[in-house]
Design a protein around this motif. Structure first.
Motif, PDB file in Angstrom:
ATOM      1  N   GLY A   1     -41.953   8.549  -7.088  1.00 50.71           N
ATOM      2  CA  GLY A   1     -41.384   9.638  -6.279  1.00 50.71           C
ATOM      3  C   GLY A   1     -41.841   9.632  -4.831  1.00 50.71           C
ATOM      4  N   VAL A   2     -42.485   8.547  -4.400  1.00 46.63           N
ATOM      5  CA  VAL A   2     -42.977   8.447  -3.023  1.00 46.63           C
ATOM      6  C   VAL A   2     -41.797   8.152  -2.079  1.00 46.63           C
ATOM      7  N   VAL A   3     -41.816   8.747  -0.883  1.00 52.43           N
ATOM      8  CA  VAL A   3     -40.821   8.394   0.135  1.00 52.43           C
ATOM      9  C   VAL A   3     -41.323   7.118   0.815  1.00 52.43           C
ATOM     10  N   VAL A   4     -40.544   6.054   0.748  1.00 48.45           N
ATOM     11  CA  VAL A   4     -40.963   4.788   1.359  1.00 48.45           C
ATOM     12  C   VAL A   4     -40.212   4.607   2.680  1.00 48.45           C
ATOM     13  N   VAL A   5     -40.985   4.381   3.757  1.00 49.01           N
ATOM     14  CA  VAL A   5     -40.407   4.103   5.071  1.00 49.01           C
ATOM     15  C   VAL A   5     -40.658   2.634   5.366  1.00 49.01           C
ATOM     16  N   ALA A   6     -39.592   1.854   5.562  1.00 53.04           N
ATOM     17  CA  ALA A   6     -39.749   0.428   5.843  1.00 53.04           C
ATOM     18  C   ALA A   6     -39.433   0.157   7.314  1.00 53.04           C
ATOM     19  N   ASP A   7     -40.421  -0.422   8.004  1.00 53.07           N
ATOM     20  CA  ASP A   7     -40.240  -0.870   9.378  1.00 53.07           C
ATOM     21  C   ASP A   7     -39.607  -2.262   9.252  1.00 53.07           C
ATOM     22  N   ARG A   8     -38.282  -2.308   9.214  1.00 47.46           N
ATOM     23  CA  ARG A   8     -37.426  -3.473   8.939  1.00 47.46           C
ATOM     24  C   ARG A   8     -37.295  -3.719   7.433  1.00 47.46           C
ATOM     25  N   PHE A   9     -36.061  -4.129   7.059  1.00 48.10           N
ATOM     26  CA  PHE A   9     -35.812  -4.568   5.682  1.00 48.10           C
ATOM     27  C   PHE A   9     -34.698  -5.608   5.749  1.00 48.10           C
ATOM     28  N   ALA A  10     -33.907  -5.739   4.679  1.00 49.53           N
ATOM     29  CA  ALA A  10     -32.969  -6.861   4.569  1.00 49.53           C
ATOM     30  C   ALA A  10     -31.950  -6.947   5.720  1.00 49.53           C
ATOM     31  N   ASP A  11     -31.596  -5.808   6.325  1.00 53.03           N
ATOM     32  CA  ASP A  11     -30.618  -5.873   7.421  1.00 53.03           C
ATOM     33  C   ASP A  11     -31.133  -6.712   8.586  1.00 53.03           C
ATOM     34  N   SER A  12     -32.466  -6.818   8.719  1.00 49.79           N
ATOM     35  CA  SER A  12     -33.025  -7.677   9.776  1.00 49.79           C
ATOM     36  C   SER A  12     -32.627  -9.128   9.549  1.00 49.79           C
ATOM     37  N   THR A  13     -32.577  -9.539   8.283  1.00 50.20           N
ATOM     38  CA  THR A  13     -32.197 -10.925   7.984  1.00 50.20           C
ATOM     39  C   THR A  13     -30.736 -11.167   8.366  1.00 50.20           C
ATOM     40  N   LEU A  14     -29.874 -10.193   8.099  1.00 52.77           N
ATOM     41  CA  LEU A  14     -28.457 -10.347   8.479  1.00 52.77           C
ATOM     42  C   LEU A  14     -28.314 -10.397   9.995  1.00 52.77           C
ATOM     43  N   ALA A  15     -29.095  -9.560  10.703  1.00 48.57           N
ATOM     44  CA  ALA A  15     -28.987  -9.525  12.162  1.00 48.57           C
ATOM     45  C   ALA A  15     -29.596 -10.770  12.814  1.00 48.57           C
ATOM     46  N   TYR A  16     -30.829 -11.122  12.405  1.00 46.94           N
ATOM     47  CA  TYR A  16     -31.544 -12.209  13.099  1.00 46.94           C
ATOM     48  C   TYR A  16     -31.145 -13.599  12.593  1.00 46.94           C
ATOM     49  N   GLN A  17     -31.210 -13.784  11.259  1.00 45.65           N
ATOM     50  CA  GLN A  17     -30.881 -15.128  10.741  1.00 45.65           C
ATOM     51  C   GLN A  17     -29.357 -15.307  10.666  1.00 45.65           C
ATOM     52  N   GLY A  18     -28.623 -14.204  10.446  1.00 41.27           N
ATOM     53  CA  GLY A  18     -27.160 -14.281  10.401  1.00 41.27           C
ATOM     54  C   GLY A  18     -26.586 -14.378  11.803  1.00 41.27           C
TER      55      GLY A  18
ATOM     56  N   ARG B   1     -29.199 -16.575  14.364  1.00 42.66           N
ATOM     57  CA  ARG B   1     -29.291 -18.023  14.124  1.00 42.66           C
ATOM     58  C   ARG B   1     -27.972 -18.648  13.677  1.00 42.66           C
ATOM     59  N   GLY B   2     -27.020 -17.819  13.262  1.00 43.34           N
ATOM     60  CA  GLY B   2     -25.707 -18.344  12.883  1.00 43.34           C
ATOM     61  C   GLY B   2     -25.579 -18.752  11.418  1.00 43.34           C
ATOM     62  N   LEU B   3     -26.468 -18.304  10.550  1.00 45.14           N
ATOM     63  CA  LEU B   3     -26.321 -18.622   9.116  1.00 45.14           C
ATOM     64  C   LEU B   3     -25.190 -17.779   8.520  1.00 45.14           C
ATOM     65  N   PRO B   4     -24.460 -18.353   7.534  1.00 45.22           N
ATOM     66  CA  PRO B   4     -23.316 -17.626   6.978  1.00 45.22           C
ATOM     67  C   PRO B   4     -23.715 -16.363   6.211  1.00 45.22           C
ATOM     68  N   GLU B   5     -22.984 -15.283   6.510  1.00 47.97           N
ATOM     69  CA  GLU B   5     -23.354 -13.973   5.964  1.00 47.97           C
ATOM     70  C   GLU B   5     -23.301 -13.936   4.436  1.00 47.97           C
ATOM     71  N   ALA B   6     -22.267 -14.562   3.846  1.00 47.50           N
ATOM     72  CA  ALA B   6     -22.104 -14.470   2.391  1.00 47.50           C
ATOM     73  C   ALA B   6     -23.322 -15.057   1.671  1.00 47.50           C
ATOM     74  N   GLN B   7     -23.807 -16.192   2.170  1.00 45.14           N
ATOM     75  CA  GLN B   7     -24.971 -16.806   1.525  1.00 45.14           C
ATOM     76  C   GLN B   7     -26.232 -15.970   1.740  1.00 45.14           C
ATOM     77  N   LEU B   8     -26.332 -15.380   2.935  1.00 45.41           N
ATOM     78  CA  LEU B   8     -27.492 -14.516   3.194  1.00 45.41           C
ATOM     79  C   LEU B   8     -27.455 -13.295   2.272  1.00 45.41           C
ATOM     80  N   GLN B   9     -26.254 -12.766   2.038  1.00 42.32           N
ATOM     81  CA  GLN B   9     -26.135 -11.597   1.143  1.00 42.32           C
ATOM     82  C   GLN B   9     -26.622 -11.958  -0.255  1.00 42.32           C
ATOM     83  N   THR B  10     -26.302 -13.174  -0.705  1.00 43.51           N
ATOM     84  CA  THR B  10     -26.759 -13.618  -2.027  1.00 43.51           C
ATOM     85  C   THR B  10     -28.284 -13.709  -2.053  1.00 43.51           C
ATOM     86  N   LEU B  11     -28.823 -14.306  -0.989  1.00 39.81           N
ATOM     87  CA  LEU B  11     -30.279 -14.449  -0.887  1.00 39.81           C
ATOM     88  C   LEU B  11     -30.958 -13.075  -0.893  1.00 39.81           C
ATOM     89  N   ILE B  12     -30.389 -12.151  -0.142  1.00 38.89           N
ATOM     90  CA  ILE B  12     -30.953 -10.795  -0.059  1.00 38.89           C
ATOM     91  C   ILE B  12     -30.908 -10.115  -1.432  1.00 38.89           C
TER      92      ILE B  12
END
Ligand code: TYD
Length: 224
Positions: free
Chosen positions: A86-103, A106-117
């Motif tokens: 029941g703890v409120v978890v605050v994440a300073d960055r999460f999976a959306d960072s991978t879509l923004a930075y590596q997707g 860096r130009g990696l394909p989004e569909a494959q990144l979504q699978t990885l995530i």
């Protein structure tokens, strides 16, 4: 409740995440802050490889896989157990960072990144994501100024690992890279408005903190 803070470098996420945690605790909530990459022994060590300038080049997929490895460990070891208590978890960055930075960055394909995530998170997604939006010129300038000020007298595990003090590898990227990152965040926020809230992070730290708190307070009331 699981809340993430996202955005380009220099938007003040780390300070804001700490403020948010303080306010949650003052409001009597059990709350936990995690910072990606990091938050576990594995994460801390891999983080040094990922963001330090000690390595000259990392293949984009190697980079995406390392961020994902840190995330998998953090989800299993820290985030899921906390949420189940029941703890409120605050994440300073999460999976959306991978879509923004590596997707987008860096130009990696989004569909494959979504699978990885999906593999790394086991399908765990934030209930609320706040985008601290800042133009790349402003963000990078802020971070360089802060980096220069922090050098004096600071010891960290980066030094212990003989990595450069002035360490964020991503800040070396061209403004165009950071422009793509920012645009990708904007697209994600527009595509999923029920999860994302966009906050103008060029304002004062106090103004931004007040807005973030009011968004979280509303979400907490709705959750009940
Ligand atoms: P950090 O010092 O934590 O920066 P910030 O305070 O902006 O979060 O460095 C993390 C860097 O790693 C940041 O530039 C964004 C980048 N990053 C990715 O490229 N992909 C990811 O999945 C994550 C979590 C971070």
């Amino acid at each position: 409740m699981f809340v993430s803070l996202e955005g380009p470098d220099g938007g003040g996420k780390t300070t804001q995440a700490e403020q948010l945690l303080r306010r949650l605790k003052e409001a009597g909530r059990d709350a936990l802050l995690v910072h990606e990459p990091g938050g576990t022994d594995l994460g801390v060590h891999v983080r040094a490889l990922l963001v330090g300038r000690g390595w000259t080049s990392i293949d984009p997929w190697a980079e995406a896989l390392l961020f994902s490895a840190c995330r998998a460990q953090l989800v299993t070891e820290v985030i899921r157990p906390a949420l189940s208590r029941g703890v409120v978890v605050v994440a300073d960055r999460f999976a959306d960072s991978t879509l923004a930075y590596q997707g987008a960055g860096r130009g990696l394909p989004e569909a494959q990144l979504q699978t990885l995530i999906a593999i790394a998170t086991g399908g765990l997604r934030p209930d609320l994501t706040m985008l601290l939006d800042v133009p790349p010129e402003v963000g990078i300038h802020r971070n360089r100024a802060a980096g220069a000020a922090a050098v004096a007298g600071q010891t960290s595990f980066f030094e212990e690992l003989h990595l450069s003090q002035d360490w964020n590898r991503f800040e070396d990227e061209a403004i165009a890279f950071h422009g793509r990152v920012r645009e990708a965040y904007g697209r994600m926020a527009r595509a999923e408005p029920e999860r994302w809230v966009v906050v103008d992070a060029t304002r004062s730290s106090e103004e931004v903190a007040a807005e973030l708190w009011s968004v979280v307070e509303t979400a907490l009331v709705r959750e009940r």
